[in-house]
Design a protein around this motif. Structure first.
Motif, PDB file in Angstrom:
ATOM      1  N   GLN A  97       4.913  -8.030   6.350  1.00 21.56           N
ATOM      2  CA  GLN A  97       3.865  -7.023   6.498  1.00 21.56           C
ATOM      3  C   GLN A  97       4.438  -5.718   7.058  1.00 21.56           C
ATOM      4  OE1 GLN A  97       1.018  -7.226   5.266  1.00 21.56           O
ATOM      5  NE2 GLN A  97      -0.230  -5.711   6.252  1.00 21.56           N
ATOM      6  N   LYS A  98       5.320  -5.823   8.049  1.00 18.23           N
ATOM      7  CA  LYS A  98       5.937  -4.636   8.648  1.00 18.23           C
ATOM      8  C   LYS A  98       6.773  -3.892   7.608  1.00 18.23           C
ATOM      9  CE  LYS A  98       8.980  -3.066  12.302  1.00 18.23           C
ATOM     10  NZ  LYS A  98      10.060  -3.395  13.179  1.00 18.23           N
ATOM     11  N   LYS A  99       7.553  -4.617   6.834  1.00 18.64           N
ATOM     12  CA  LYS A  99       8.386  -4.004   5.792  1.00 18.64           C
ATOM     13  C   LYS A  99       7.517  -3.316   4.746  1.00 18.64           C
ATOM     14  CE  LYS A  99      12.100  -5.099   2.587  1.00 18.64           C
ATOM     15  NZ  LYS A  99      12.985  -6.133   2.062  1.00 18.64           N
ATOM     16  N   TYR A 100       6.430  -3.959   4.351  1.00 13.05           N
ATOM     17  CA  TYR A 100       5.506  -3.362   3.375  1.00 13.05           C
ATOM     18  C   TYR A 100       4.918  -2.056   3.916  1.00 13.05           C
ATOM     19  CZ  TYR A 100       1.186  -2.349   1.003  1.00 13.05           C
ATOM     20  OH  TYR A 100       0.163  -1.677   0.360  1.00 13.05           O
ATOM     21  N   LEU A 101       4.449  -2.071   5.167  1.00 18.82           N
ATOM     22  CA  LEU A 101       3.845  -0.860   5.743  1.00 18.82           C
ATOM     23  C   LEU A 101       4.858   0.280   5.856  1.00 18.82           C
ATOM     24  CD1 LEU A 101       1.471  -2.334   8.459  1.00 18.82           C
ATOM     25  CD2 LEU A 101       0.825  -1.149   6.350  1.00 18.82           C
ATOM     26  N   GLU A 102       6.091  -0.035   6.204  1.00 19.00           N
ATOM     27  CA  GLU A 102       7.137   0.997   6.265  1.00 19.00           C
ATOM     28  C   GLU A 102       7.384   1.591   4.879  1.00 19.00           C
ATOM     29  OE1 GLU A 102      10.516  -0.950   8.038  1.00 19.00           O
ATOM     30  OE2 GLU A 102       9.627  -0.906  10.044  1.00 19.00           O
ATOM     31  N   LYS A 103       7.458   0.727   3.870  1.00 16.18           N
ATOM     32  CA  LYS A 103       7.692   1.185   2.497  1.00 16.18           C
ATOM     33  C   LYS A 103       6.538   2.069   2.019  1.00 16.18           C
ATOM     34  CE  LYS A 103       7.379  -1.912  -0.825  1.00 16.18           C
ATOM     35  NZ  LYS A 103       7.649  -2.980  -1.811  1.00 16.18           N
ATOM     36  N   ALA A 104       5.312   1.629   2.264  1.00 16.89           N
ATOM     37  CA  ALA A 104       4.146   2.401   1.833  1.00 16.89           C
ATOM     38  C   ALA A 104       4.056   3.733   2.579  1.00 16.89           C
ATOM     39  CB  ALA A 104       2.875   1.584   2.036  1.00 16.89           C
ATOM     40  N   THR A 105       4.298   3.715   3.881  1.00 14.49           N
ATOM     41  CA  THR A 105       4.235   4.948   4.671  1.00 14.49           C
ATOM     42  C   THR A 105       5.283   5.948   4.198  1.00 14.49           C
ATOM     43  OG1 THR A 105       3.363   3.738   6.578  1.00 14.49           O
ATOM     44  CG2 THR A 105       4.364   5.893   7.009  1.00 14.49           C
ATOM     45  N   TYR A 138       0.044   5.137   7.541  1.00 11.59           N
ATOM     46  CA  TYR A 138      -0.176   6.207   6.561  1.00 11.59           C
ATOM     47  C   TYR A 138      -1.628   6.665   6.478  1.00 11.59           C
ATOM     48  CZ  TYR A 138      -1.302   2.359   3.282  1.00 11.59           C
ATOM     49  OH  TYR A 138      -1.815   1.251   2.677  1.00 11.59           O
ATOM     50  N   LEU A 139      -2.552   5.904   7.058  1.00 12.47           N
ATOM     51  CA  LEU A 139      -3.947   6.342   7.050  1.00 12.47           C
ATOM     52  C   LEU A 139      -4.185   7.527   7.988  1.00 12.47           C
ATOM     53  CD1 LEU A 139      -5.924   2.974   6.871  1.00 12.47           C
ATOM     54  CD2 LEU A 139      -5.645   4.695   5.084  1.00 12.47           C
ATOM     55  N   PHE A 145      -7.605   8.234   2.718  1.00 12.56           N
ATOM     56  CA  PHE A 145      -8.724   7.703   3.486  1.00 12.56           C
ATOM     57  C   PHE A 145      -9.059   6.294   3.034  1.00 12.56           C
ATOM     58  CE2 PHE A 145     -10.534   9.768  -0.169  1.00 12.56           C
ATOM     59  CZ  PHE A 145     -11.613   8.972  -0.547  1.00 12.56           C
ATOM     60  N   ARG A 146      -9.520   5.516   3.987  1.00 16.41           N
ATOM     61  CA  ARG A 146      -9.920   4.131   3.728  1.00 16.41           C
ATOM     62  C   ARG A 146     -11.370   4.146   3.268  1.00 16.41           C
ATOM     63  NH1 ARG A 146      -8.601   0.345   8.389  1.00 16.41           N
ATOM     64  NH2 ARG A 146      -7.219  -0.860   7.067  1.00 16.41           N
ATOM     65  N   ARG A 147     -11.602   3.501   2.155  1.00 14.03           N
ATOM     66  CA  ARG A 147     -12.964   3.392   1.662  1.00 14.03           C
ATOM     67  C   ARG A 147     -13.439   1.972   1.934  1.00 14.03           C
ATOM     68  NH1 ARG A 147     -14.895   5.541  -4.044  1.00 14.03           N
ATOM     69  NH2 ARG A 147     -14.910   7.531  -2.983  1.00 14.03           N
ATOM     70  N   HIS A 148     -14.639   1.857   2.466  1.00 12.42           N
ATOM     71  CA  HIS A 148     -15.191   0.546   2.797  1.00 12.42           C
ATOM     72  C   HIS A 148     -16.161   0.077   1.720  1.00 12.42           C
ATOM     73  CE1 HIS A 148     -13.301   0.576   6.716  1.00 12.42           C
ATOM     74  NE2 HIS A 148     -13.687   1.833   6.828  1.00 12.42           N
ATOM     75  N   ASN A 149     -15.901   0.489   0.501  1.00 12.40           N
ATOM     76  CA  ASN A 149     -16.728   0.112  -0.628  1.00 12.40           C
ATOM     77  C   ASN A 149     -16.350  -1.301  -1.063  1.00 12.40           C
ATOM     78  OD1 ASN A 149     -18.181  -0.001  -2.951  1.00 12.40           O
ATOM     79  ND2 ASN A 149     -17.345   1.856  -3.858  1.00 12.40           N
ATOM     80  N   LYS A 150     -17.299  -2.211  -1.086  1.00  9.12           N
ATOM     81  CA  LYS A 150     -16.999  -3.590  -1.476  1.00  9.12           C
ATOM     82  C   LYS A 150     -16.828  -3.725  -2.982  1.00  9.12           C
ATOM     83  CE  LYS A 150     -19.171  -5.634   2.507  1.00  9.12           C
ATOM     84  NZ  LYS A 150     -20.104  -6.552   3.065  1.00  9.12           N
ATOM     85  N   ASP A 151     -17.255  -2.735  -3.721  1.00  7.55           N
ATOM     86  CA  ASP A 151     -17.219  -2.797  -5.180  1.00  7.55           C
ATOM     87  C   ASP A 151     -15.994  -2.064  -5.727  1.00  7.55           C
ATOM     88  OD1 ASP A 151     -17.701  -2.738  -7.906  1.00  7.55           O
ATOM     89  OD2 ASP A 151     -19.754  -2.065  -7.722  1.00  7.55           O
ATOM     90  N   LEU A 152     -15.027  -2.816  -6.203  1.00  6.08           N
ATOM     91  CA  LEU A 152     -13.818  -2.242  -6.793  1.00  6.08           C
ATOM     92  C   LEU A 152     -14.152  -1.294  -7.932  1.00  6.08           C
ATOM     93  CD1 LEU A 152     -10.717  -2.115  -7.326  1.00  6.08           C
ATOM     94  CD2 LEU A 152     -10.997  -4.196  -8.701  1.00  6.08           C
ATOM     95  N   TRP A 153     -15.189  -1.618  -8.673  1.00  3.81           N
ATOM     96  CA  TRP A 153     -15.511  -0.844  -9.881  1.00  3.81           C
ATOM     97  C   TRP A 153     -15.916   0.587  -9.543  1.00  3.81           C
ATOM     98  CZ3 TRP A 153     -13.018  -3.629 -12.904  1.00  3.81           C
ATOM     99  CH2 TRP A 153     -12.986  -5.000 -12.726  1.00  3.81           C
ATOM    100  N   HIS A 154     -16.589   0.799  -8.414  1.00  5.88           N
ATOM    101  CA  HIS A 154     -16.931   2.175  -8.010  1.00  5.88           C
ATOM    102  C   HIS A 154     -15.666   2.961  -7.683  1.00  5.88           C
ATOM    103  CE1 HIS A 154     -21.205   1.804  -8.207  1.00  5.88           C
ATOM    104  NE2 HIS A 154     -21.224   0.789  -7.360  1.00  5.88           N
ATOM    105  N   ASP A 155     -14.718   2.318  -7.032  1.00  7.24           N
ATOM    106  CA  ASP A 155     -13.458   2.997  -6.728  1.00  7.24           C
ATOM    107  C   ASP A 155     -12.702   3.331  -8.015  1.00  7.24           C
ATOM    108  OD1 ASP A 155     -13.965   2.887  -4.031  1.00  7.24           O
ATOM    109  OD2 ASP A 155     -12.726   1.115  -3.680  1.00  7.24           O
TER     110      ASP A 155
END
Length: 182
Positions: A97-105, A138-139, A145-155
């Protein structure tokens, strides 16, 4: 758990050799799927009877997708959204998880000039099994921005492009005509 990807008999995240995953049984996770076909596959192939009418729900999916060229050519749209499907699931180790977050950031730091130049905004979409209390560096950037939309289709409908490192949500994006960059 919202169905992402194509579920098949033998998928260790859904049903394999007649068994649902241990983490789903232990946490009594409900599963939302695209169709009766997938719902029946889970219920009928589960030898333990964990999957049933009460915890597998067909929700369908939207097919309303805007045409990509018209989105890109629409100069009146002040912001253009790129959907980023994060891989911040609970089922990986802390080191991974730490490696993933570093890569994404680092990735978002590197593409910042392009995002700002073209007024692109990143919609961060958490993995369905994410720990939402876990900080994501990175947020802190103003263009993500983090979206709290439960519906993937709207995103998907709100975005002109999809990005991920390895999410199976690329399959849903493709089914709606949204291109993915890995």
């Amino acid at each position: 758990d919202l169905q992402h990807g194509i579920i098949f008999d033998g998928d260790l995240n859904y049903v394999k050799e007649g068994m649902p995953p241990k983490f789903k049984v232990e946490t009594n996770i409900k599963t939302l799927v695209h169709s009766d076909l997938i719902k029946n596959l889970l219920i009928n192939r589960d030898d333990t009877n964990f999957y049933d009418e009460n915890n597998v729900k067909k929700i369908g999916r939207s097919v309303n997708r805007k045409d990509l060229p018209s989105i890109l050519q629409n100069e009146s749209k002040l912001e253009r959204y790129i959907l980023f499907s994060a891989q911040n699931a609970l089922d990986c180790g802390k080191a991974e998880q730490k490696k993933y977050l570093e890569k994404a950031t680092n990735f978002f730091i590197n593409i910042k000039p392009i995002l700002l130049k073209y007024n692109f905004k990143i919609i961060h979409r958490d993995h369905p099994r994410a720990d939402l209390d876990e900080p994501i560096p990175y947020l802190e950037n103003e263009y993500i921005f983090r979206r709290h939309n439960k519906d993937l289709w709207h995103d998907i409908e709100d975005s002109f492009l999809h990005m991920t490192f390895n999410s199976s949500s690329a399959i849903e994006a493709a089914s709606c005509g949204l291109p993915t960059i890995f």
